[in-house]
Design a protein around this motif. Structure first.
Motif, PDB file in Angstrom:
ATOM      1  N   ILE A   1       0.849  -1.202   0.000  1.00 19.60           N
ATOM      2  CA  ILE A   1       0.000   0.000   0.000  1.00 19.60           C
ATOM      3  C   ILE A   1       0.885   1.254   0.000  1.00 19.60           C
ATOM      4  N   ILE A   2       1.865   1.219  -0.892  1.00 21.38           N
ATOM      5  CA  ILE A   2       2.736   2.387  -1.065  1.00 21.38           C
ATOM      6  C   ILE A   2       1.895   3.518  -1.648  1.00 21.38           C
ATOM      7  N   CYS A   3       2.089   4.708  -1.126  1.00 21.82           N
ATOM      8  CA  CYS A   3       1.404   5.880  -1.676  1.00 21.82           C
ATOM      9  C   CYS A   3       1.641   5.947  -3.188  1.00 21.82           C
ATOM     10  N   GLY A   4       0.585   6.244  -3.939  1.00 17.30           N
ATOM     11  CA  GLY A   4       0.685   6.305  -5.398  1.00 17.30           C
ATOM     12  C   GLY A   4       1.690   7.329  -5.886  1.00 17.30           C
TER      13      GLY A   4
ATOM     14  N   TRP B   1      12.857   5.062  -4.984  1.00 22.36           N
ATOM     15  CA  TRP B   1      13.267   4.000  -4.062  1.00 22.36           C
ATOM     16  C   TRP B   1      12.675   2.643  -4.411  1.00 22.36           C
ATOM     17  N   VAL B   2      11.781   2.595  -5.371  1.00 20.22           N
ATOM     18  CA  VAL B   2      11.220   1.317  -5.790  1.00 20.22           C
ATOM     19  C   VAL B   2      11.768   0.974  -7.173  1.00 20.22           C
ATOM     20  N   PRO B   3      11.902  -0.308  -7.481  1.00 17.68           N
ATOM     21  CA  PRO B   3      11.529  -1.455  -6.668  1.00 17.68           C
ATOM     22  C   PRO B   3      12.630  -1.975  -5.740  1.00 17.68           C
ATOM     23  N   ASP B   4      13.916  -1.631  -6.020  1.00 21.21           N
ATOM     24  CA  ASP B   4      15.013  -2.326  -5.315  1.00 21.21           C
ATOM     25  C   ASP B   4      14.888  -2.257  -3.796  1.00 21.21           C
TER      26      ASP B   4
ATOM     27  N   TYR C   1      12.393  -1.314  -1.966  1.00 22.77           N
ATOM     28  CA  TYR C   1      11.121  -1.869  -1.482  1.00 22.77           C
ATOM     29  C   TYR C   1      11.249  -3.375  -1.254  1.00 22.77           C
ATOM     30  N   GLY C   2      11.815  -4.064  -2.221  1.00 19.62           N
ATOM     31  CA  GLY C   2      11.966  -5.514  -2.092  1.00 19.62           C
ATOM     32  C   GLY C   2      12.836  -5.891  -0.905  1.00 19.62           C
ATOM     33  N   ARG C   3      13.900  -5.151  -0.701  1.00 18.64           N
ATOM     34  CA  ARG C   3      14.794  -5.457   0.437  1.00 18.64           C
ATOM     35  C   ARG C   3      14.106  -5.160   1.762  1.00 18.64           C
ATOM     36  N   MET C   4      13.328  -4.092   1.798  1.00 18.65           N
ATOM     37  CA  MET C   4      12.592  -3.775   3.035  1.00 18.65           C
ATOM     38  C   MET C   4      11.536  -4.846   3.322  1.00 18.65           C
ATOM     39  N   LEU C   5      10.863  -5.301   2.263  1.00 18.88           N
ATOM     40  CA  LEU C   5       9.882  -6.377   2.453  1.00 18.88           C
ATOM     41  C   LEU C   5      10.558  -7.619   3.020  1.00 18.88           C
ATOM     42  N   ALA C   6      11.715  -7.954   2.455  1.00 14.81           N
ATOM     43  CA  ALA C   6      12.418  -9.161   2.905  1.00 14.81           C
ATOM     44  C   ALA C   6      12.815  -9.025   4.379  1.00 14.81           C
ATOM     45  N   ALA C   7      13.254  -7.833   4.779  1.00 16.27           N
ATOM     46  CA  ALA C   7      13.648  -7.632   6.179  1.00 16.27           C
ATOM     47  C   ALA C   7      12.424  -7.632   7.104  1.00 16.27           C
ATOM     48  N   ALA C   8      11.300  -7.169   6.603  1.00 20.68           N
ATOM     49  CA  ALA C   8      10.088  -7.128   7.436  1.00 20.68           C
ATOM     50  C   ALA C   8       9.471  -8.517   7.584  1.00 20.68           C
TER      51      ALA C   8
ATOM     52  N   THR D   1      13.300  -9.829  -2.695  1.00 26.06           N
ATOM     53  CA  THR D   1      14.358  -8.941  -3.208  1.00 26.06           C
ATOM     54  C   THR D   1      14.531  -9.079  -4.723  1.00 26.06           C
ATOM     55  N   ASP D   2      13.823 -10.025  -5.321  1.00 28.71           N
ATOM     56  CA  ASP D   2      13.914 -10.249  -6.762  1.00 28.71           C
ATOM     57  C   ASP D   2      12.855  -9.377  -7.464  1.00 28.71           C
ATOM     58  N   ASN D   3      13.318  -8.380  -8.209  1.00 34.33           N
ATOM     59  CA  ASN D   3      12.367  -7.462  -8.863  1.00 34.33           C
ATOM     60  C   ASN D   3      11.428  -8.180  -9.821  1.00 34.33           C
ATOM     61  N   ASP D   4      11.966  -9.162 -10.522  1.00 31.84           N
ATOM     62  CA  ASP D   4      11.111  -9.918 -11.455  1.00 31.84           C
ATOM     63  C   ASP D   4       9.988 -10.621 -10.697  1.00 31.84           C
ATOM     64  N   TYR D   5      10.306 -11.053  -9.492  1.00 26.83           N
ATOM     65  CA  TYR D   5       9.263 -11.729  -8.704  1.00 26.83           C
ATOM     66  C   TYR D   5       8.157 -10.746  -8.309  1.00 26.83           C
ATOM     67  N   LEU D   6       8.547  -9.520  -7.976  1.00 30.90           N
ATOM     68  CA  LEU D   6       7.522  -8.514  -7.635  1.00 30.90           C
ATOM     69  C   LEU D   6       6.562  -8.320  -8.814  1.00 30.90           C
ATOM     70  N   TRP D   7       7.107  -8.256 -10.018  1.00 36.43           N
ATOM     71  CA  TRP D   7       6.241  -8.097 -11.196  1.00 36.43           C
ATOM     72  C   TRP D   7       5.334  -9.301 -11.368  1.00 36.43           C
TER      73      TRP D   7
END
Lengths: 619, 90
Positions: free
Chosen positions: A493-496, A503-506, A508-515, A522-528
């Protein structure tokens, strides 16, 4: 170490029972959180054909995995349900503090089930959940209700509530938190149908993270990147109160119910004009941009009107549809919508629809309770906002949304109802920004500007590539890029706006992994891939409800009438090749010609559990 | 030295619908000055009255944002400049 997949609370208003559950690891890996969790649980728990305002519908209110700490612009929240306006999947996003407070209470989401016998509110603390009598605030507007809840539970309380419009089941009623709204799709009406006035949370900061040390270091980097981005600087100064300067200039500011692309008095509606009435800034939890610009009217008919807003969409909603140049009226109407708890976009659009019916003679003074709906005159508009929120007179008809209102008025009124799937169009003219228009056509919630915002057409964005804004099928890939990108960003729910601030996607993915403790993020292709998965599951939800290619269409006006742009470029534009676009879009999505995800596509995305639910014609 | 400026859609009505303009200059600022010589109406859409680049604009050279250097960013022969409006949504 245990993964941090998140907990949620189930509240059944019929039985009064509550239960706490954990999200299974596989769902966390596949759907990440936020909008991903929302559609995964809604799809699983809602039987097809459920009446949106019936006891069987469910309302899910979620924050994201990064909410409630020092990271910027990730503490927003959203409501997900089946929409009473469209009968389709609904997702509506909101700011303020409620998302962070939900996290402080220990939850990533709440599932509201059933219906209370009488008006209630839910009060959450770290120690538990109570369902309490809302008799003293039922009927109160959103400001009064929130003030009362703070008096009852103290200053550490934040809430999401409905106003009189939600209580009266206005089909586009909003859920309001502070002065922000989850506006679109009528999620406030679903809350009202459950006799639920508010969810209040009393809590103090308390957030669980898988790896706090790494996360906090990443959050510092995120704050630094955001604060030094040009987008942050712009939004801090303007919010979105100057977007109309651009959209009028390029002929995509919809005027008089989508007949013109430029306001005749656009120089009276500029960001600078709104700044003259600005009296403050407001922001969401942990966001230094403070993009909410507060306006106060100090003289004239609307003296005393005071609103956090209007922002761009609401500026348009209360100037464009009726071609008014009175910005004080737009502030008054915006305040009324927030107090009554209504979506400004659908409200303004339905009023513009009524003005055109009046012009055409399909509505007369006898129908409008004596109001003369003449273009340029905002007084009847402000009166109509109140009538809609209270379902008085003609307001009761318009409260059903333009699609249903047109059907009940008859006499050919359907030709003037400007919606997709029942959701009214927002403030970007599709004939002048066709990728944006085709996002409206294919967005799972109906005509939403935020579901796959076509920045390439509108402001010259260059990712994934620049576009010709008048091209159609050629840009199907860009429409998909925008929609899937929005979907994976909304797992947090990142602000539009902030989702484009460097700061996205790199990161963001690392922060998600740490959370969460899930390295795959952390894999950008996976986020897509997750974005694609979410979008397809939402589409499957709609297909299960009976939607297919037939509902994927712009209103006839935009397909048959040339756009008039006055002095702006784009005169005479029309949407000519919708079928070609859909063919190309479905092909790229891996859907059938009827717009149904194929078994191959569903299996590829790990959505095999959908196969038994939807009628797939061919692979 | 020749540099190409891609004119964004929202400014093309001020360049008679020309989408790409060849300019000369050693920095982004010099290239913009050359662009404005050709299309004087662009000046008010790129700069404030005090001569600063509007905050609502972002500039990319060969696809990379040049913020915060922006106007002083050196450019080379054959570079492509893009002007992007930073507001999204509303």
């Amino acid at each position: 170490m245990t993964l941090n997949t998140g907990k949620f609370l189930r509240v059944n208003l019929s039985s009064g029972e509550t239960a706490e559950e954990c999200v299974p690891e596989q769902i966390a890996v596949d759907f990440i959180g936020g909008r991903g969790y929302g559609i995964r649980y809604l799809y699983q728990e809602l039987a097809p054909g459920v009446e949106p305002l019936g006891e069987q519908n469910k309302l899910i209110m979620l924050n994201g995995p990064l909410a409630g700490n020092t990271a910027q612009a990730v503490s927003r929240w959203m409501s997900i349900t089946k929409s009473p306006l469209t009968g389709a999947f609904a997702r509506s996003v909101c700011g303020a503090d409620f998302g962070a407070w939900l996290k402080f209470a220990g939850y990533e989401f709440i599932i509201i089930e059933g219906k209370a016998e009488k008006p209630v509110y839910v009060h959450l603390t770290r120690d538990g959940c109570q369902i309490l009598d809302a008799g003293k605030i039922w009927g109160k507007d959103t400001r009064e209700a929130q003030q009362w809840l703070v008096q009852q539970h103290g200053r550490d309380t934040r809430m999401a509530c409905i106003g009189p419009a939600g209580e009266r089941l206005v089909k586009y009623a909003a859920i309001v938190s502070d002065r922000r709204t989850a506006g679109r799709c009528g999620t406030g009406a679903v809350m009202g149908s459950k006799n639920l006035k508010a969810i209040a949370i009393t809590a103090k900061r308390n957030v669980q993270l898988y790896d706090p040390e790494t996360y906090n270091e990443l959050a510092k980097q995120q704050v630094n990147l955001i604060r030094n981005s040009i987008g942050f600087q712009h939004h801090k100064e303007w919010g979105t109160t100057s977007t109309q300067d651009l959209t009028n200039n390029i002929g995509i500011y919809p005027v008089r119910n989508f007949r013109y692309g430029q306001h005749i008095d656009h120089e009276k509606l500029t960001g600078e004009e709104y700044r003259k009435l600005r009296t403050g800034d407001m922001g969401c939890y942990s966001c230094a941009a403070r993009c909410g610009k507060v306006h106060t009217v100090t003289s004239g008919v609307y003296a005393g009107a005071h609103s956090e807003g209007p922002e761009y969409e609401s500026i348009w909603a209360f100037t464009g549809p009726i071609e008014s140049n009175d910005i004080t009226a737009s502030i008054a109407a915006d305040q009324l919508c927030d107090d009554l708890g209504m979506d400004t976009i659908s409200t303004g659009s339905c009023i513009g629809f009524a003005y055109e019916l009046y012009e055409k003679g399909l509505l007369t003074k006898a129908d409008t309770d004596g109001l003369e709906l003449t273009y340029g005159n905002p007084a009847p508009m402000v009166a109509l906002v109140k009538k809609i929120g209270l379902r008085e007179g003609i307001g009761d008809v318009l409260a059903e949304g333009s699609m249903r209102a047109a059907a009940s008025i008859g006499k050919g009124a359907e030709a003037y109802a400007i919606h997709v799937k029942g959701l009214e169009l927002p403030a970007y003219e599709p004939r002048g920004a066709k990728s944006q228009g085709y996002n409206y056509v294919t967005a799972n919630i109906g005509a939403s500007h935020c579901y796959g915002y076509a920045g390439q057409d509108i402001f010259g964005g260059i990712e994934p590539r620049p576009t010709d804004r008048f091209a159609e099928a050629e840009n199907a890939d860009v429409v998909i890029y925008n929609q899937d990108g929005t979907a994976w960003k909304e797992t947090g729910i990142i602000c539009g706006f902030a989702g484009n601030w460097d700061w996205v996607p790199d990161l963001y993915g690392r922060m998600l992994a740490a959370a969460r403790g899930i390295a795959r993020f952390t894999d950008n292709d996976y986020l897509w891939q997750v974005g694609d998965r979410l979008f397809n599951l939402e589409r499957a939800f709609n297909v299960r409800e009976g939607f297919n290619r037939r509902q994927d269409t712009l209103p006839q006006r935009l397909l048959t009438e040339p756009l008039h742009t006055r002095e702006a470029p784009g005169e005479g534009q029309i949407v000519r090749h919708q079928d070609d676009f859909l063919d190309r879009y479905y092909q790229l999505r891996g859907w059938t010609k009827e717009g149904i995800p194929t078994p191959r596509k569903l299996k590829e995305l790990g959505l095999g559990f959908v196969l038994d639910d939807i009628a797939v014609i061919s692979d | 030295m020749s540099v190409e400026i891609n004119i964004p859609t929202f400014l093309q009505h001020l360049t008679s619908d020309v989408k790409v303009v060849d300019v000369k200059g050693r920095t982004v600022g010099e290239c913009f000055a050359d662009l404005i010589k050709k299309y004087p109406q662009l000046k008010a859409r790129l700069y404030t009255k005090r001569g600063r680049l509007l905050k609502s604009l972002n500039v990319f050279v060969n696809g990379e944002s040049v913020y915060p250097e922006t106007l002083t960013k050196p450019v080379n022969d054959g570079d492509i400049i893009q002007i992007v409006y930073v507001v999204i949504g509303g």
